[in-house]
Design an enzyme around this catalytic site. Sequence first.
Site, PDB file in Angstrom:
ATOM      1  N   ASP A  29       0.852  -1.191   0.000  1.00 11.74           N
ATOM      2  CA  ASP A  29       0.000   0.000   0.000  1.00 11.74           C
ATOM      3  C   ASP A  29       0.892   1.246   0.000  1.00 11.74           C
ATOM      4  OD1 ASP A  29      -3.136   0.719   1.268  1.00 11.74           O
ATOM      5  OD2 ASP A  29      -1.577   2.269   1.243  1.00 11.74           O
ATOM      6  N   ILE A  30       0.573   2.167  -0.885  1.00 11.36           N
ATOM      7  CA  ILE A  30       1.411   3.365  -1.051  1.00 11.36           C
ATOM      8  C   ILE A  30       1.439   4.235   0.213  1.00 11.36           C
ATOM      9  CG2 ILE A  30      -0.320   5.013  -1.938  1.00 11.36           C
ATOM     10  CD1 ILE A  30       1.690   5.629  -4.213  1.00 11.36           C
ATOM     11  N   GLN A  92     -13.831   3.127   1.740  1.00 13.71           N
ATOM     12  CA  GLN A  92     -13.248   2.656   0.472  1.00 13.71           C
ATOM     13  C   GLN A  92     -12.969   3.848  -0.431  1.00 13.71           C
ATOM     14  OE1 GLN A  92     -15.570  -0.226  -1.783  1.00 13.71           O
ATOM     15  NE2 GLN A  92     -13.934  -0.517  -3.270  1.00 13.71           N
ATOM     16  N   HIS A  98     -10.380  -4.766  -2.968  1.00 16.05           N
ATOM     17  CA  HIS A  98      -9.069  -5.102  -2.418  1.00 16.05           C
ATOM     18  C   HIS A  98      -9.182  -5.508  -0.958  1.00 16.05           C
ATOM     19  CE1 HIS A  98      -9.784  -0.771  -2.035  1.00 16.05           C
ATOM     20  NE2 HIS A  98      -9.142  -0.849  -0.885  1.00 16.05           N
TER      21      HIS A  98
HETATM   22  P1  DGP Z   1      -9.325   1.839   0.722  1.00 20.25           P
HETATM   23  O1  DGP Z   1      -9.344   3.072   1.551  1.00 20.25           O
HETATM   24  O2  DGP Z   1      -9.790   0.606   1.477  1.00 20.25           O
HETATM   25  O3  DGP Z   1     -10.048   2.016  -0.596  1.00 20.25           O
HETATM   26  O4  DGP Z   1      -7.790   1.578   0.399  1.00 20.25           O
HETATM   27  C1  DGP Z   1      -7.171   2.005  -0.759  1.00 20.25           C
HETATM   28  C2  DGP Z   1      -5.697   1.948  -0.497  1.00 20.25           C
HETATM   29  O5  DGP Z   1      -5.024   2.023  -1.747  1.00 20.25           O
HETATM   30  C3  DGP Z   1      -5.172   3.109   0.329  1.00 20.25           C
HETATM   31  O6  DGP Z   1      -4.718   2.598   1.586  1.00 20.25           O
HETATM   32  C4  DGP Z   1      -4.015   3.687  -0.464  1.00 20.25           C
HETATM   33  C5  DGP Z   1      -3.812   2.681  -1.574  1.00 20.25           C
HETATM   34  N1  DGP Z   1      -3.465   3.253  -2.861  1.00 20.25           N
HETATM   35  C6  DGP Z   1      -4.131   4.225  -3.534  1.00 20.25           C
HETATM   36  N2  DGP Z   1      -3.515   4.478  -4.706  1.00 20.25           N
HETATM   37  C7  DGP Z   1      -2.439   3.634  -4.760  1.00 20.25           C
HETATM   38  C8  DGP Z   1      -1.409   3.425  -5.727  1.00 20.25           C
HETATM   39  O7  DGP Z   1      -1.338   4.054  -6.789  1.00 20.25           O
HETATM   40  N3  DGP Z   1      -0.472   2.472  -5.432  1.00 20.25           N
HETATM   41  C9  DGP Z   1      -0.509   1.744  -4.265  1.00 20.25           C
HETATM   42  N4  DGP Z   1       0.449   0.852  -4.076  1.00 20.25           N
HETATM   43  N5  DGP Z   1      -1.471   1.923  -3.350  1.00 20.25           N
HETATM   44  C10 DGP Z   1      -2.416   2.853  -3.591  1.00 20.25           C
END
Ligand code: DGP
Length: 133
Positions: A29-30, A92, A98
């Site tokens: 997660d980024i 979300q 995810h």
């Molecule tokens: P949620 O809030 O449950 O929809 O989680 C989405 C997650 O996705 C959030 O913790 C940050 C992550 N995220 C968003 N954009 C990116 C990205 O471009 N790359 C990665 N690795 N994670 C991302």
Amino acid sequence: MSCIFCEIVKGKIPCYKIYEDEHTLAFLDIGQEGFGHTLVIPKSHSESFINSNLEELTYCIKTAEKISKHYIQNCGFSGVNILINNGESAGQSVMHFHIHIIPRKNGDNILNWKIPKDETSLEEVRKMLEVKE
Ligand code: DGP
């Protein structure tokens, strides 16, 4: 409409890949909220948990289980939180289903859920929420 996780699946946006198989991809997660915070996604797009299908959910759960075992058995963690946010109101933010895996160690104190107590009687709640098929 473009989906950021679909772009990651296609390799158009880079990610720190933890695991991949035919149906799923797992990457860091980024946001780095918690060391090793990992996301497991289906390669085919579905918007959310309730809009996914049983087959895709099963693939993702199997991958989440595999990674969780790996983190606990080989990477020095003692537990994991498995979290699915479904819908904007539930937090979300990316509308591609995810599963979050948050690796845990005893006493790490990184995830303290404070959910305010609800005073409605459990019987009242049960009556309102019971599944009637
Ligand atoms: P949620 O809030 O449950 O929809 O989680 C989405 C997650 O996705 C959030 O913790 C940050 C992550 N995220 C968003 N954009 C990116 C990205 O471009 N790359 C990665 N690795 N994670 C991302």
